[in-house]
Design a protein around this motif. Sequence first.
Motif, PDB file in Angstrom:
ATOM      1  N   GLY A  98      34.341 -87.917  -2.446  1.00  0.00           N
ATOM      2  CA  GLY A  98      33.515 -86.938  -1.802  1.00  0.00           C
ATOM      3  C   GLY A  98      33.353 -85.966  -2.697  1.00  0.00           C
ATOM      4  N   ALA A  99      34.196 -85.365  -3.417  1.00  0.00           N
ATOM      5  CA  ALA A  99      33.941 -84.365  -4.312  1.00  0.00           C
ATOM      6  C   ALA A  99      32.991 -84.772  -5.124  1.00  0.00           C
ATOM      7  N   ALA A 100      33.086 -86.004  -5.774  1.00  0.00           N
ATOM      8  CA  ALA A 100      31.947 -86.451  -6.769  1.00  0.00           C
ATOM      9  C   ALA A 100      30.484 -86.473  -6.281  1.00  0.00           C
ATOM     10  N   GLU A 101      30.558 -87.024  -4.829  1.00  0.00           N
ATOM     11  CA  GLU A 101      29.186 -86.786  -4.430  1.00  0.00           C
ATOM     12  C   GLU A 101      28.652 -85.440  -4.151  1.00  0.00           C
ATOM     13  N   ALA A 102      29.522 -84.720  -4.028  1.00  0.00           N
ATOM     14  CA  ALA A 102      28.925 -83.160  -3.537  1.00  0.00           C
ATOM     15  C   ALA A 102      28.674 -82.850  -5.179  1.00  0.00           C
ATOM     16  N   ALA A 103      29.227 -83.051  -5.922  1.00  0.00           N
ATOM     17  CA  ALA A 103      28.835 -82.441  -7.469  1.00  0.00           C
ATOM     18  C   ALA A 103      27.366 -83.298  -7.847  1.00  0.00           C
ATOM     19  N   LEU A 104      27.285 -84.482  -7.528  1.00  0.00           N
ATOM     20  CA  LEU A 104      26.075 -85.073  -7.785  1.00  0.00           C
ATOM     21  C   LEU A 104      24.938 -84.927  -7.275  1.00  0.00           C
ATOM     22  N   GLU A 105      25.173 -84.197  -6.027  1.00  0.00           N
ATOM     23  CA  GLU A 105      24.000 -84.037  -5.212  1.00  0.00           C
ATOM     24  C   GLU A 105      22.854 -83.179  -5.894  1.00  0.00           C
ATOM     25  N   PRO A 106      23.021 -82.227  -6.889  1.00  0.00           N
ATOM     26  CA  PRO A 106      21.722 -81.858  -7.423  1.00  0.00           C
ATOM     27  C   PRO A 106      20.969 -82.772  -8.110  1.00  0.00           C
ATOM     28  N   LEU A 107      21.945 -83.530  -8.686  1.00  0.00           N
ATOM     29  CA  LEU A 107      21.184 -84.770  -9.657  1.00  0.00           C
ATOM     30  C   LEU A 107      20.232 -85.740  -8.764  1.00  0.00           C
ATOM     31  N   PRO A 163      16.476 -84.798 -10.363  1.00  0.00           N
ATOM     32  CA  PRO A 163      17.015 -85.647 -11.636  1.00  0.00           C
ATOM     33  C   PRO A 163      16.677 -84.832 -12.924  1.00  0.00           C
ATOM     34  N   VAL A 164      15.263 -84.402 -13.265  1.00  0.00           N
ATOM     35  CA  VAL A 164      14.939 -84.026 -14.430  1.00  0.00           C
ATOM     36  C   VAL A 164      15.673 -82.674 -14.633  1.00  0.00           C
ATOM     37  N   GLY A 165      15.511 -81.659 -13.541  1.00  0.00           N
ATOM     38  CA  GLY A 165      16.087 -80.492 -13.771  1.00  0.00           C
ATOM     39  C   GLY A 165      17.514 -80.361 -14.184  1.00  0.00           C
ATOM     40  N   SER A 166      18.030 -81.366 -13.435  1.00  0.00           N
ATOM     41  CA  SER A 166      19.754 -81.349 -13.377  1.00  0.00           C
ATOM     42  C   SER A 166      20.099 -81.903 -14.757  1.00  0.00           C
ATOM     43  N   VAL A 167      19.573 -83.106 -15.367  1.00  0.00           N
ATOM     44  CA  VAL A 167      19.893 -83.770 -16.479  1.00  0.00           C
ATOM     45  C   VAL A 167      19.592 -82.523 -17.541  1.00  0.00           C
ATOM     46  N   GLY A 168      18.361 -81.843 -17.606  1.00  0.00           N
ATOM     47  CA  GLY A 168      18.103 -80.872 -18.492  1.00  0.00           C
ATOM     48  C   GLY A 168      19.093 -79.792 -18.516  1.00  0.00           C
ATOM     49  N   ALA A 169      19.882 -79.161 -17.445  1.00  0.00           N
ATOM     50  CA  ALA A 169      20.631 -78.068 -17.418  1.00  0.00           C
ATOM     51  C   ALA A 169      22.184 -78.811 -17.571  1.00  0.00           C
ATOM     52  N   ALA A 170      22.470 -80.140 -17.791  1.00  0.00           N
ATOM     53  CA  ALA A 170      23.636 -80.360 -17.990  1.00  0.00           C
ATOM     54  C   ALA A 170      24.359 -80.353 -19.227  1.00  0.00           C
ATOM     55  N   PRO A 200      29.680 -89.014 -26.012  1.00  0.00           N
ATOM     56  CA  PRO A 200      29.215 -87.860 -26.039  1.00  0.00           C
ATOM     57  C   PRO A 200      27.656 -87.591 -25.742  1.00  0.00           C
ATOM     58  N   ALA A 201      27.094 -88.649 -25.487  1.00  0.00           N
ATOM     59  CA  ALA A 201      25.413 -88.628 -24.960  1.00  0.00           C
ATOM     60  C   ALA A 201      25.407 -88.460 -23.824  1.00  0.00           C
ATOM     61  N   ALA A 202      26.414 -88.706 -23.004  1.00  0.00           N
ATOM     62  CA  ALA A 202      26.504 -88.941 -21.624  1.00  0.00           C
ATOM     63  C   ALA A 202      26.604 -87.352 -21.117  1.00  0.00           C
ATOM     64  N   PRO A 203      25.495 -86.900 -20.065  1.00  0.00           N
ATOM     65  CA  PRO A 203      25.630 -85.518 -19.579  1.00  0.00           C
ATOM     66  C   PRO A 203      26.484 -85.446 -18.604  1.00  0.00           C
ATOM     67  N   LEU A 204      27.071 -84.065 -18.632  1.00  0.00           N
ATOM     68  CA  LEU A 204      28.269 -83.813 -17.548  1.00  0.00           C
ATOM     69  C   LEU A 204      27.371 -82.825 -16.674  1.00  0.00           C
ATOM     70  N   VAL A 205      27.164 -83.398 -15.440  1.00  0.00           N
ATOM     71  CA  VAL A 205      26.440 -82.500 -14.452  1.00  0.00           C
ATOM     72  C   VAL A 205      27.146 -81.399 -13.743  1.00  0.00           C
ATOM     73  N   GLY A 206      28.487 -81.515 -13.344  1.00  0.00           N
ATOM     74  CA  GLY A 206      28.954 -80.761 -12.776  1.00  0.00           C
ATOM     75  C   GLY A 206      30.401 -81.086 -12.321  1.00  0.00           C
ATOM     76  N   ILE A 207      31.065 -80.217 -11.588  1.00  0.00           N
ATOM     77  CA  ILE A 207      32.507 -80.357 -11.188  1.00  0.00           C
ATOM     78  C   ILE A 207      32.341 -80.319  -9.554  1.00  0.00           C
ATOM     79  N   GLY A 208      33.167 -81.116  -8.751  1.00  0.00           N
ATOM     80  CA  GLY A 208      33.404 -80.932  -7.403  1.00  0.00           C
ATOM     81  C   GLY A 208      34.897 -81.140  -7.419  1.00  0.00           C
TER      82      GLY A 208
END
Lengths: 411, 411
Positions: free
Chosen positions: B381-390, B394-401, B149-157
Motif C-alpha cells: 500500500g505504501a508503494a501504491e501511494a508513492a506510485l500514484e503520481p506516476l 507519467p511524463v511529469g513524474s518520470v521527468g522529476a524522478a 542506475p537508469a531506473a528512475p526513483l519516483v518517490g517514497i511511501g
Amino acid sequence: MRAPRRVGTGTNQEAVRRHNLGTVLRHVHRSGQLSRAELTRRMGLNRSTIAALTGELETLGITERTGPAQEPGERQGAGRPSTGVRLAETGPYVIAVDLTVDHATVARVGLGGRIQQRAHATTAGLAEAWQVGAAVATLIRQVVADAAPAAPLVGIGIAVPGLVRRSDGLIRLAPNLEWHDVSFSSVVLAALGVDIPIVVANDADLGALAEHERGAGVGIDDLVYISGQVGVGAGIIAGGHPLEGVGGYAGEIGHLRFDPSGRPCHCGSVGCWETAVGGHAIAEAIGCSAEKVAQLPEHLMALTSAPPELRLIGSDIGRGLASIVNAFNPQLVVLGGYFSSLFPLVRDDIMSGLSGAAMTATVESVTVSLPCLGDDSVLLGAAEAALEPLLVDPVGSVGAALLDVPARLAG
Amino acid sequence: MRAPRRVGTGTNQEAVRRHNLGTVLRHVHRSGQLSRAELTRRMGLNRSTIAALTGELETLGITERTGPAQEPGERQGAGRPSTGVRLAETGPYVIAVDLTVDHATVARVGLGGRIQQRAHATTAGLAEAWQVGAAVATLIRQVVADAAPAAPLVGIGIAVPGLVRRSDGLIRLAPNLEWHDVSFSSVVLAALGVDIPIVVANDADLGALAEHERGAGVGIDDLVYISGQVGVGAGIIAGGHPLEGVGGYAGEIGHLRFDPSGRPCHCGSVGCWETAVGGHAIAEAIGCSAEKVAQLPEHLMALTSAPPELRLIGSDIGRGLASIVNAFNPQLVVLGGYFSSLFPLVRDDIMSGLSGAAMTATVESVTVSLPCLGDDSVLLGAAEAALEPLLVDPVGSVGAALLDVPARLAG
DNA sequence: ACGTTTTAGTTGTTCGGGACAACGAATCAG
DNA sequence: CTGATTCGTTGTCCCGAACAACTAAAACGT
C-alpha cells in the motif's frame, strides 16, 4: 467541489466538451449569477472557450446573458466589464419530493435551487404505498400547473426516510412508514402516466447533499448531516462526494452500537444509538405521547429550557457524535430534523459529550452547526439529485427532458 | 477502479492526453501484462490512439512491447494476435516503508507492485524518531544498492501506525510508538540527504489501498481493511477512493464507542472498541505477557483452538464489525494484522456477532475475508501511494524522478 | 494446401475543440 | 482626452482522437 468519478476508461474529445459544458453549468448553478471573466478564472480555460460554452448553454435555453451593467457603484477595477451569465427564467427544472412519516412536500425547483412552487399534504391516513404515490402525483400536478410550457422537466427526485437500494431506487425498508421492498418510483410514474428520469434516495443522504451544495457546507468537502425524523440516520459527504456504500445503505449511524445494556432496537440488535437518541426516546424524555413523535420539533420549540432527562440525552448525542467524528473525520456536522430544535436547548451537553469521547485530532477540526436551509435541506437535496444528470451532460439531458409539462400531466 | 477527482476546473487537451496516458499505465500497472487490443476494449479509445499512447510509454522507458507470441496453446479466437504491453525491467520504481511498533520493513517496489528487493530490521531499542529515521535510511540504502542506475526513483511511501495529517504527512500521534507531532518524512529525507516526493500515511489506509488495487478487493469499490497491530484502525475505500476525512484521520474505528461500562482507553474515553478487541485485550485472553503484544500473531498461530475468553472476544469483534458495516456498507471487510491470525480460530463467533448486530440490508451484501497479500498489504500500500503520481502524470513524474540512485544514495 | 474470415497494427487524413493572437469595445485613472 | 486595463469577438493554429484504407497474422473451412 464536485468532480466526475470517471472510471478506468479513456477520455475522448466529446467527453471533454460535455465535461466542460457541464462544469460551466455547475458553476452557474452554484453561484446563480456570475461573469464570464469569473468563469475563465475558475475553470482555467481560455476566454474564447468560455464564450463558446456559454453560447451553447444560451442556445440550449438554459442560461441567458446579462448586460455588463451590474449593480452600479459596484464597479471595481479598470477594464471592460464582463458579460454576466445567469439562469434563464424558463430553463430546465425538476420536481423534488420530500416524504416523511406523516406528510409529503413537493416542489418545482429550477436550476440554482430556486423553489418555483411548492405544495404540501398530510399522508397520515395513507398506509399503502400506492395511496401515498397517488397523493404525491396530485401534488406534482398542482406544482407543475403554472410551469412555462417551454421549460423542460428534467426529472424527479424523491427523499424517503429509509434504506434505498442504490442500483434501482428500491425502498428496501422504511421502518417508520412500514414499507418493505417498495418500488416507489414505479408507483409515482404510474400515477403520473409518464416516463421520465426519477431518483429515489435516503433523506439524510439528500440533506447532506443540499447542505454541501448550497447550505452550511458550501466549500466543505467532508461533512456529516445527521437526520432526526423518527429514526436517526446520516448522510455523509467525503472528499466532496456522497458516501454511498455498495448498496447505498452507508450512513446508518442510528444503528451504531451505543450501549449494550440499553434497550432492544427494532433492527434486531440491542442498545443502538437510535434507542438512546431517537424520536421515541426524546418524546419520552419531554413527556410527549408516542403518537406525536412526528411533531417532535414543535414540542421541542415550545420548551425554553431543557429538563434533566433531555440534557442526559444531549450528552448521549454528543457521545454518539464522537464515534461518528472518529469514524469519518468530518469538518462539519450538520444537525438536521428534530436535532435542529434540540441543539439550542442542549448545546453544551452535546459539545461536552463530543469532546469528552472523541479523539483530539478528530474533534479539533470539526464544527457542529445547524442546517442553513432550514426544513428544506432534504427537499432541496432531492432537487439536486434530480438535477445531477443535467450538470453531467446538459445537451443530452435537455434533449431527453419532457416538454409542455402542464398539458401532459394535466390528465 | 480508480478515477480522477478533478475539481470544478475545466479540462483542456493536454489534460486529456495526460489522463489517457496515465490510465493506460494504470491498466498495465494493475494487470502486469496485457494486449493492446485489451486496452482498446477497456478504455474505449481507438486502436490508433492506444498505439500512440503505448508508444509514448515505451519511449519514456516505462513499458516495453512483447512479441505477439504469448503462451503457445493459449491462443483463442481467430485474427491477428495483438501486441502485448508489459512493464519494463528497468522502469520507474518506488521505496516502500512499513513501520510497526517494533520493526521496519523496506522494499524497492516496481510498477505492477513487484517487490524487487527488501530489507528488514528491528527498531525495538529505538525510542526517538531520528533514530528510527536513520535505521530506515540504512535499509533504504541497502535496498537501492542493486537497482539499475537508469531506473528512475519516483518517490517514497511510508506506512505508520498512527494518525497522520493529510496535508503535510505530519504524524500527529502514534500512541504505540509514543510519537507526537513528528515530521518523519523530513527526518528520513534528511538522513538520506536527498529531496524527493515522499508520502506518509496511516498503515490501515495503505493496507486498504493495496488490497483494493491488487489483493482481496480487486474490482470492489467499497471495502474496509481492519488493521490490528497493537491498536485497532481501519482503512476505508468508498466508491473506489480512499476515505480520508478533512485531516486524514478517518477510519479511527478503534475508538468507536463499544461498551460504556468497559475499560478506560488511552484516548481518554471509556469503553472504546479497542479496549475490547485491541492487542492488549487479546494478549490477556490468551495469557500472553504485555511486552509480547507485538508478537501476537505468532502466539495466535500456535493455538489450535480458541479458549473461551478468545471466543468472547471474537463475538465482540463481530459486534464491532456490525457497527462498521452499518456505517460504511462495504462489500468486503478484510481482516489484517493480528486479526488475520485470529480469524480462523474464532470465525464463527465473529460472523454470528456480526450478523446478530448489523442490519439485514447491510450484512447481506458484505463478505469477511483475509488479506490476499499476506503480511505485505501495508508495505504494498505504501508503494501504491508513492506510485500514484506516476499514474496521474507519467511524463511529469518520470521527468522529476531521481536517476542514478545507487550512486547518489551511496554516501 | 489454399482461400476465407477475423482481428490487429500502421499510416495518412479528417475533424472537433481548446489555445492563441489580433482587434475592437468598454470602463477607469490621470 | 489619453493611456491603461480588461474583456468580447473573430480568425487561425495545433493537438489529439477518430476514421478509413491497407497490410499483417492468426484461425477456420473446404
